[in-house]
Design a protein around this motif. Structure first.
Motif, PDB file in Angstrom:
ATOM      1  N   GLN A 106       0.840  -1.203   0.000  1.00  0.00           N
ATOM      2  CA  GLN A 106       0.000   0.000   0.000  1.00  0.00           C
ATOM      3  C   GLN A 106       0.870   1.246   0.000  1.00  0.00           C
ATOM      4  OE1 GLN A 106      -2.591  -0.434   3.432  1.00  0.00           O
ATOM      5  NE2 GLN A 106      -3.102  -2.533   2.838  1.00  0.00           N
ATOM      6  N   PRO A 107       0.339   2.336  -0.544  1.00  0.00           N
ATOM      7  CA  PRO A 107       1.110   3.584  -0.586  1.00  0.00           C
ATOM      8  C   PRO A 107       1.623   3.992   0.796  1.00  0.00           C
ATOM      9  CG  PRO A 107      -0.870   3.796  -1.927  1.00  0.00           C
ATOM     10  CD  PRO A 107      -0.973   2.482  -1.207  1.00  0.00           C
ATOM     11  N   GLY A 108       2.818   4.553   0.803  1.00  0.00           N
ATOM     12  CA  GLY A 108       3.363   5.115   2.043  1.00  0.00           C
ATOM     13  C   GLY A 108       3.969   4.123   3.016  1.00  0.00           C
ATOM     14  N   MET A 109       3.807   2.845   2.738  1.00  0.00           N
ATOM     15  CA  MET A 109       4.358   1.830   3.648  1.00  0.00           C
ATOM     16  C   MET A 109       5.877   1.727   3.492  1.00  0.00           C
ATOM     17  SD  MET A 109       2.085  -1.585   3.433  1.00  0.00           S
ATOM     18  CE  MET A 109       0.687  -1.860   4.516  1.00  0.00           C
ATOM     19  N   THR A 110       6.535   1.247   4.533  1.00  0.00           N
ATOM     20  CA  THR A 110       7.911   0.789   4.379  1.00  0.00           C
ATOM     21  C   THR A 110       7.850  -0.735   4.238  1.00  0.00           C
ATOM     22  OG1 THR A 110       8.085   0.784   6.785  1.00  0.00           O
ATOM     23  CG2 THR A 110       9.051   2.660   5.637  1.00  0.00           C
ATOM     24  N   ILE A 111       8.444  -1.232   3.161  1.00  0.00           N
ATOM     25  CA  ILE A 111       8.365  -2.660   2.843  1.00  0.00           C
ATOM     26  C   ILE A 111       9.773  -3.176   2.561  1.00  0.00           C
ATOM     27  CG2 ILE A 111       7.426  -4.383   1.228  1.00  0.00           C
ATOM     28  CD1 ILE A 111       5.170  -2.391   0.604  1.00  0.00           C
ATOM     29  N   VAL A 112      10.139  -4.283   3.171  1.00  0.00           N
ATOM     30  CA  VAL A 112      11.433  -4.892   2.857  1.00  0.00           C
ATOM     31  C   VAL A 112      11.260  -6.385   2.594  1.00  0.00           C
ATOM     32  CG1 VAL A 112      12.830  -3.240   4.156  1.00  0.00           C
ATOM     33  CG2 VAL A 112      12.015  -5.330   5.288  1.00  0.00           C
ATOM     34  N   CYS A 113      12.261  -6.939   1.918  1.00  0.00           N
ATOM     35  CA  CYS A 113      12.283  -8.371   1.628  1.00  0.00           C
ATOM     36  C   CYS A 113      13.721  -8.719   1.312  1.00  0.00           C
ATOM     37  CB  CYS A 113      11.375  -8.675   0.431  1.00  0.00           C
ATOM     38  SG  CYS A 113      11.450 -10.385  -0.148  1.00  0.00           S
ATOM     39  N   GLY A 114      14.126  -9.918   1.634  1.00  0.00           N
ATOM     40  CA  GLY A 114      15.466 -10.385   1.311  1.00  0.00           C
ATOM     41  C   GLY A 114      15.583 -10.714  -0.158  1.00  0.00           C
ATOM     42  N   THR A 225      -4.880   6.004 -10.424  1.00  0.00           N
ATOM     43  CA  THR A 225      -4.599   4.659 -10.941  1.00  0.00           C
ATOM     44  C   THR A 225      -4.193   3.727  -9.791  1.00  0.00           C
ATOM     45  OG1 THR A 225      -3.790   5.697 -12.973  1.00  0.00           O
ATOM     46  CG2 THR A 225      -3.192   3.389 -12.631  1.00  0.00           C
ATOM     47  N   THR A 226      -3.399   4.265  -8.884  1.00  0.00           N
ATOM     48  CA  THR A 226      -2.917   3.478  -7.740  1.00  0.00           C
ATOM     49  C   THR A 226      -4.089   3.101  -6.820  1.00  0.00           C
ATOM     50  OG1 THR A 226      -1.058   5.022  -7.805  1.00  0.00           O
ATOM     51  CG2 THR A 226      -1.071   3.405  -6.015  1.00  0.00           C
ATOM     52  N   TYR A 227      -4.878   4.130  -6.465  1.00  0.00           N
ATOM     53  CA  TYR A 227      -5.982   3.887  -5.517  1.00  0.00           C
ATOM     54  C   TYR A 227      -6.965   2.871  -6.102  1.00  0.00           C
ATOM     55  CZ  TYR A 227      -4.101   8.506  -4.326  1.00  0.00           C
ATOM     56  OH  TYR A 227      -3.262   9.561  -4.070  1.00  0.00           O
ATOM     57  N   ALA A 228      -7.261   3.024  -7.409  1.00  0.00           N
ATOM     58  CA  ALA A 228      -8.231   2.128  -8.055  1.00  0.00           C
ATOM     59  C   ALA A 228      -7.707   0.688  -8.036  1.00  0.00           C
ATOM     60  CB  ALA A 228      -8.482   2.584  -9.493  1.00  0.00           C
ATOM     61  N   TYR A 229      -6.391   0.532  -8.183  1.00  0.00           N
ATOM     62  CA  TYR A 229      -5.803  -0.817  -8.178  1.00  0.00           C
ATOM     63  C   TYR A 229      -5.891  -1.437  -6.780  1.00  0.00           C
ATOM     64  CZ  TYR A 229      -2.393  -4.613  -8.561  1.00  0.00           C
ATOM     65  OH  TYR A 229      -1.790  -5.851  -8.533  1.00  0.00           O
ATOM     66  N   ILE A 243     -11.307   5.094   3.739  1.00  0.00           N
ATOM     67  CA  ILE A 243     -11.449   6.555   3.622  1.00  0.00           C
ATOM     68  C   ILE A 243     -10.273   7.259   4.312  1.00  0.00           C
ATOM     69  CG2 ILE A 243     -12.892   8.535   4.313  1.00  0.00           C
ATOM     70  CD1 ILE A 243     -15.311   6.474   3.986  1.00  0.00           C
ATOM     71  N   LYS A 244      -9.937   6.749   5.504  1.00  0.00           N
ATOM     72  CA  LYS A 244      -8.825   7.327   6.263  1.00  0.00           C
ATOM     73  C   LYS A 244      -7.494   7.139   5.508  1.00  0.00           C
ATOM     74  CE  LYS A 244      -6.908   7.004  10.941  1.00  0.00           C
ATOM     75  NZ  LYS A 244      -6.020   5.864  11.116  1.00  0.00           N
ATOM     76  N   ALA A 245      -7.305   5.917   4.997  1.00  0.00           N
ATOM     77  CA  ALA A 245      -6.052   5.606   4.283  1.00  0.00           C
ATOM     78  C   ALA A 245      -5.928   6.472   3.032  1.00  0.00           C
ATOM     79  CB  ALA A 245      -6.015   4.124   3.919  1.00  0.00           C
ATOM     80  N   LEU A 246      -7.021   6.591   2.302  1.00  0.00           N
ATOM     81  CA  LEU A 246      -7.008   7.342   1.049  1.00  0.00           C
ATOM     82  C   LEU A 246      -6.612   8.800   1.295  1.00  0.00           C
ATOM     83  CD1 LEU A 246      -7.583   6.791  -1.940  1.00  0.00           C
ATOM     84  CD2 LEU A 246      -9.923   7.582  -1.569  1.00  0.00           C
ATOM     85  N   ALA A 247      -7.176   9.384   2.345  1.00  0.00           N
ATOM     86  CA  ALA A 247      -6.853  10.776   2.680  1.00  0.00           C
ATOM     87  C   ALA A 247      -5.357  10.916   2.949  1.00  0.00           C
ATOM     88  CB  ALA A 247      -7.665  11.212   3.896  1.00  0.00           C
ATOM     89  N   GLU A 248      -4.793   9.919   3.626  1.00  0.00           N
ATOM     90  CA  GLU A 248      -3.362   9.952   3.939  1.00  0.00           C
ATOM     91  C   GLU A 248      -2.517   9.767   2.680  1.00  0.00           C
ATOM     92  OE1 GLU A 248      -2.496   7.646   7.551  1.00  0.00           O
ATOM     93  OE2 GLU A 248      -0.584   7.189   6.566  1.00  0.00           O
ATOM     94  N   TRP A 249      -2.935   8.827   1.824  1.00  0.00           N
ATOM     95  CA  TRP A 249      -2.164   8.546   0.600  1.00  0.00           C
ATOM     96  C   TRP A 249      -2.113   9.757  -0.313  1.00  0.00           C
ATOM     97  CZ3 TRP A 249      -4.926   3.218  -0.609  1.00  0.00           C
ATOM     98  CH2 TRP A 249      -4.558   2.302   0.396  1.00  0.00           C
ATOM     99  N   LYS A 250      -3.182  10.565  -0.281  1.00  0.00           N
ATOM    100  CA  LYS A 250      -3.228  11.717  -1.193  1.00  0.00           C
ATOM    101  C   LYS A 250      -2.218  12.802  -0.823  1.00  0.00           C
ATOM    102  CE  LYS A 250      -7.677  10.897  -3.242  1.00  0.00           C
ATOM    103  NZ  LYS A 250      -9.047  11.284  -3.519  1.00  0.00           N
TER     104      LYS A 250
END
Lengths: 453, 210
Positions: A106-114, A225-229, A243-250
């Motif tokens: 999701q937008p704004g996350m910190t994501i890691v993987c080996g 495009t991102t939000y719709a996906y 709704i809360k997440a979307l407001a933050e992502w914008k």
């Protein structure tokens, strides 16, 4: 950011940690040795992808060491309470394909993987990067990593794409311009009208290969495009949470007057279907172009260049079009999503593969595989003589049985053309799914534009 | 599975004096990717040791055959030895596999010198007390030239002073390292110990952000 060490790195909190069988066993062993458990198991998701077979996945894995690694992952996930989408699970697949399709990304996350291709998730405006196994252990133990702030680079691609050009061509073109080390240490933001016009899956292809420029991460600011996906994906926020997440992502975009340490501007019109001729992804040319002649190569790069084309069995200055192809691999975390398969199917429908070419289509996940079957894409491939296999990393890194034999040429939609990457002494030509599909039909490197009406 | 913490990989070679002097093994190839350092088919171990025997596997042997070492490859040439691997530009690009750092350590190296390292490799190396030393392109070329003339050329790496020096002529250059990582190497600390020590702060951060 939890805190910053004086004169040192910052402690970065990780929202989502994706793991797989190859780079996690030593990390679990480290935790066991310290006698501690995974700190936040609900923020970790596991899958088996790197060394799984792509045929007969319902049978036990034949290769002993691969089987032991997959079994170790099962055991470790069970002991530490981690959700595992292993073989046979409807969500199993390549880690960078399942994250987005399940809405884990999701937008704004910190994501890691080996895995270095974690940059893929940056397509959602998340901070996503690959880490080593010691760091996997750190995140398992504390959900945090020590990081220094990278320099920022913006690569802007403006204008409309030419016919036959897809997002893989954009990223191969950028690589050919800035080289395989052109963005080392930078966080790269991709911007511009050509990037904005791309679907999420196409954006993922570009962020995926940002690591091939040496970038620490690649990202694209989220938009409609991102939000719709993301909306209505399995693990996407729902109802009030959405709704809360979307407001933050914008709020997640670079300011108009943001300063970058480096800016690169590319005109979309300059990009043609691309292919690589050498042994790093920066060695790309237009498919109707030629391998550089020796006098076109900088003096200090001549030894590497000559070593590279000798490995590839190609001549300096020669055309790449018409080069014989033995294998076609359409798959990997770069290009194995449903849109890639649709693109290939639309082109090959009613056509037959060249007789002396073997074609492997390896979907990125069980969900992609199922979708392809529902859409009848499997029948199109079957009629064309293509093999539709089961999900995994497959011939991208040839950890399983899917190896290209010595000296053979493989046109591949994957991301690395390093020596031996697809098998000892195998020769890899990186290209888009469309260009790979054209070669599957003709048996030689072909210009997809000649097939468009 | 018990070798993880107390094995040789986890002991910093800089802990005692911070200085290491050694001859070098030259590998003058640019853009050495981690698939060359250790091919994917050798990543199937579940421990951290034993990867050294497959270091640069496909450059070391003809047709994947251990009985056929390629005589022209530096690691097979008995005139070269030492704890310092001298590498060319953009070393360690590609995959994030930490196995690359483990393989180099396991093969007996404590330092890699190059004019440019890929990001993830550099982190992985430091997390295994393998010191990546970044020098200028011109100093790197001097090192290669010196080793070509005299394979026994000795190089001193002084971590406290952050210098790399020809022991014969005294010619030297300084290199950058984060003060935090320098402290870790000199004391044999690792990041996990530090992160575990601030777990309460991490929990407070989580509460504020939920």
């Amino acid at each position: 950011m939890v805190k910053t060490i004086t004169d040192g790195p910052s402690v970065l909190y990780i929202d989502k940690h994706l793991i797989h069988e190859v780079t996690s066993p030593q990390a679990f062993a480290g935790l066991n040795k310290r006698g501690i458990k995974v700190f936040r198991p609900q923020q970790v998701v596991a899958t088996a992808d790197h060394n799984v077979p792509t045929i007969n996945q319902h049978l036990p894995i034949k290769e002993t060491l691969s089987r032991l690694q997959v079994e170790a992952l099962q055991k470790n996930c069970a002991e530490h309470g981690i959700e595992l989408y292993g073989l046979g699970h409807p969500y199993q697949g390549i880690v960078h394909v399942i994250g987005p399709e399940l809405g884990l990304t999701q937008p704004g996350m910190t994501i890691v993987c080996g895995d270095s291709y974690t940059s893929t998730h940056g397509a959602f405006g998340s901070i996503a990067f690959g880490i080593g196994t010691s760091e996997v252990e750190m995140v398992m133990a504390t959900q945090c990593l020590l990081q220094t702030k990278p320099n920022m680079m913006r690569i802007t691609v403006e204008g409309e794409l030419n016919a036959g050009v897809v997002s893989k061509d954009i990223v191969l073109y950028i690589l050919s311009q800035i080289s395989a080390s052109g963005a080392t240490g930078f966080a790269v933001e991709f911007a511009g009208s050509a990037i904005r016009s791309l679907s999420m899956e196409a954006r993922m292809t570009i962020c995926n290969m940002s690591i091939e420029m040496g970038a620490r991460c690649g990202l694209i600011a989220p938009d409609e495009t991102t939000y719709a996906y993301v909306k209505d994906k399995k693990f996407a926020p729902q109802g009030e949470g959405w709704i809360k997440a979307l407001a933050e992502w914008k709020t997640l975009f670079s300011d108009d007057d943001a300063l970058f340490d480096k800016e690169i501007l590319i005109q979309a019109n300059d990009i043609t279907p691309m292919i690589t001729y050498g042994t790093n992804p920066g060695m790309g040319i237009a498919v109707d172009g030629h391998v550089p002649a020796l006098h076109e190569v900088e003096e200090n790069e001549k030894p590497s260049f000559q070593k590279s084309i000798a490995y590839m069995g190609l001549q300096a200055g020669s055309a790449i079009k018409g080069q014989k192809v033995d294998y076609v691999f359409i798959g990997s975390c770069t290009n194995s999503r449903i849109e890639d398969l649709r693109l290939v199917a639309a082109f090959v429908k009613g056509k037959q593969k060249a007789t002396d070419v073997e074609v492997w289509i390896v979907p990125g996940s069980k969900q992609v595989e199922l979708q392809a079957i529902e859409e009848g894409i499997d029948i199109i491939f079957q009629e064309a003589g293509f093999q539709l296999r089961q999900p995994g990393c497959s011939a991208c890194l040839a950890m399983n049985e899917d190896k290209i034999p010595e000296g053979k040429y493989c046109i591949s939609t994957s991301n690395r053309n390093f020596e031996g990457r697809q098998g000892p002494n195998a020769r890899t030509l990186l290209a888009s799914p469309l260009t790979a599909a054209a070669a599957a039909i003709t048996g030689v490197v072909s210009d997809i534009r000649e097939f468009l009406n | 599975m018990s070798q993880i913490i107390n094995d040789t990989i986890s002991i910093s070679p800089f802990k005692a004096t911070g200085v290491l002097t050694s001859s070098v093994v030259p590998l003058n190839i640019e853009n050495v990717d981690t698939d060359q350092i250790i091919p994917a088919r050798f990543l199937k171990g579940t421990g951290r040791d034993g990867f050294g025997k497959n270091l640069f596997r496909d450059w070391r042997y003809e047709k994947d055959d251990e009985s056929k070492p390629r005589p022209d490859f530096a690691l097979n040439n008995p005139i070269y030895s030492g704890k310092i691997l001298l590498a060319a530009k953009n070393f360690g690009c590609g995959s994030s596999r930490e196995h690359a750092a483990w393989a180099i350590k396991d093969a007996g190296f404590d330092v890699v010198v190059s004019s440019f390292f890929a990001d993830i490799f550099k982190n992985n190396a430091l997390n295994n007390f393998l010191l990546p030393v970044t020098v200028s392109e011109s100093f790197l070329q001097k090192l290669f030239a010196a080793v070509e003339t005299n394979p026994a050329t000795a190089i001193e790496i002084n971590l406290p002073e952050q210098s790399i020096r020809f022991t014969s002529t005294g010619e030297q250059e300084t290199f950058d390292i984060s003060p935090y990582k320098k402290t870790c190497l000199l004391n044999g600390f690792d990041d996990i110990d530090y992160l575990l020590s601030i777990k309460q702060e991490i929990k407070e951060f989580e509460q504020q952000h939920n």
